[in-house]
Write a protein that holds these residues in place. Structure first.
Motif, PDB file in Angstrom:
ATOM      1  N   ALA A  30       0.824  -1.212   0.000  1.00 45.86           N
ATOM      2  CA  ALA A  30       0.000   0.000   0.000  1.00 45.86           C
ATOM      3  C   ALA A  30       0.856   1.259   0.000  1.00 45.86           C
ATOM      4  O   ALA A  30       1.977   1.285   0.518  1.00 45.86           O
ATOM      5  N   LYS A  31       0.301   2.317  -0.592  1.00 43.42           N
ATOM      6  CA  LYS A  31       0.830   3.665  -0.442  1.00 43.42           C
ATOM      7  C   LYS A  31       0.039   4.307   0.688  1.00 43.42           C
ATOM      8  O   LYS A  31      -1.193   4.209   0.714  1.00 43.42           O
ATOM      9  N   LEU A  32       0.731   4.952   1.608  1.00 44.59           N
ATOM     10  CA  LEU A  32       0.095   5.343   2.862  1.00 44.59           C
ATOM     11  C   LEU A  32      -0.073   6.847   3.016  1.00 44.59           C
ATOM     12  O   LEU A  32       0.837   7.619   2.704  1.00 44.59           O
ATOM     13  N   VAL A  33      -1.235   7.229   3.538  1.00 43.87           N
ATOM     14  CA  VAL A  33      -1.475   8.580   4.037  1.00 43.87           C
ATOM     15  C   VAL A  33      -1.809   8.427   5.514  1.00 43.87           C
ATOM     16  O   VAL A  33      -2.799   7.779   5.870  1.00 43.87           O
ATOM     17  N   ILE A  34      -0.973   8.987   6.372  1.00 42.20           N
ATOM     18  CA  ILE A  34      -1.188   8.870   7.815  1.00 42.20           C
ATOM     19  C   ILE A  34      -1.634  10.222   8.352  1.00 42.20           C
ATOM     20  O   ILE A  34      -0.919  11.223   8.219  1.00 42.20           O
ATOM     21  N   LEU A  35      -2.811  10.243   8.959  1.00 44.47           N
ATOM     22  CA  LEU A  35      -3.379  11.467   9.524  1.00 44.47           C
ATOM     23  C   LEU A  35      -3.398  11.364  11.045  1.00 44.47           C
ATOM     24  O   LEU A  35      -3.779  10.336  11.593  1.00 44.47           O
ATOM     25  N   ASP A  36      -3.001  12.439  11.709  1.00 42.76           N
ATOM     26  CA  ASP A  36      -3.056  12.444  13.172  1.00 42.76           C
ATOM     27  C   ASP A  36      -3.040  13.877  13.676  1.00 42.76           C
ATOM     28  O   ASP A  36      -2.400  14.753  13.071  1.00 42.76           O
TER      29      ASP A  36
END
Length: 270
Positions: free
Chosen positions: A46-52
């Motif tokens: 997967a290509k990841l987008v991490i939101l926090d």
């Protein structure tokens, strides 16, 4: 017939999320379910987008480095600061993700907070905070990403709720926490029903007693008492919860929508 079965088996041996763009919320902590899910998704291509909410350059660098070290290969990751309580924040984060990767294929919403207190001790401020993060936040990020999914007529949502939302509190969460997570279950089912004709799936996972910072407030005695009530006689690992997320995010669950998946060691069999 044999060729068909063989082709299916071959498909299941491939990377389940190869080149899929997956948005994961609540993954800034290396001990979190969100992080565990991000790492496993990276293993599967997967290509990841991490939101926090707490995301910054230092945390983003740490996350990227740790994931790549753990999986032994480079991966495409962007990290974005996002307060899911704010609808415009969610819209901006999703727009930025699409601008970077061109599309989004999956959302795994792990962001959430918990507070354990009796109902008569819950003040309005605590109630609003729990509801704003756990329920309103889930609504906001789902709505933002559904705009993308509706346009492309495809997409997958996996929301994390809790055992507390199924049975009404207990363990580590108060009544406001249980109510917020019960709302996440109903919200996810509503999304599944409304968007299924657009080839959009939505499912919810109800974990219990996973080895994260949410257990830090328990004494050893309290934790031992909880474990004694779990048929598997242990708490769960973030990697095991991540495995459930992978199943629901991938084509392995292609005919599953509106489902609630229990990951609780057997503590709630119903």
């Amino acid at each position: 017939m044999e060729n068909t079965v063989s082709e299916e088996n071959t498909k299941y041996q491939l990377l389940q999320l190869e080149n899929k763009v997956c948005v994961i919320t609540g993954a800034a902590s290396l001990r979190s379910i969100g992080y565990g899910t991000a790492e496993l998704f990276a293993v599967h291509g997967a290509k990841l987008v991490i939101l926090d909410l707490v995301m910054n350059d230092q945390i983003a660098s740490q996350l990227t480095s740790h994931i790549e070290t753990q999986i032994g290969k480079k991966t495409e990751i962007i990290c974005i600061q996002c307060d899911i309580r704010n609808a415009s924040d969610c819209d901006h984060a999703i727009e930025k993700s699409v601008a970077y990767f061109g599309t989004i294929d999956c959302l795994v919403n792990c962001a959430g907070i918990v507070k354990s207190e009796g109902m008569l001790s819950i003040n309005e401020q605590d109630y609003d905070l729990i509801m704003d993060v756990n329920l309103k936040g889930t609504f906001n990020i789902c709505k933002s990403i559904l705009k993308v999914f509706a346009e492309k007529q495809a997409g997958v949502i996996v929301n994390l709720a809790s055992l507390a939302g199924q049975r009404g509190g207990g363990l580590v969460g108060g009544s406001h926490y249980a109510a917020s997570k019960g709302g996440v279950i109903s919200l996810t089912r509503s999304i599944a029903r409304e968007f299924a004709p657009m080839n959009i799936r939505a499912n919810v996972i109800c974990p219990a007693m996973i080895e994260t910072s949410m257990l830090d407030g328990l004494t050893d005695e309290q934790l031992d008492n909880v474990v004694a009530g779990i048929p598997l006689r242990r708490v769960g690992k973030t990697s095991e919860l991540a495995g459930a997320c992978l199943f629901l995010a991938s084509d392995l669950s292609g005919f599953v929508t509106g489902a609630t998946l229990d990951v609780n060691g057997g503590i709630h069999i119903h």
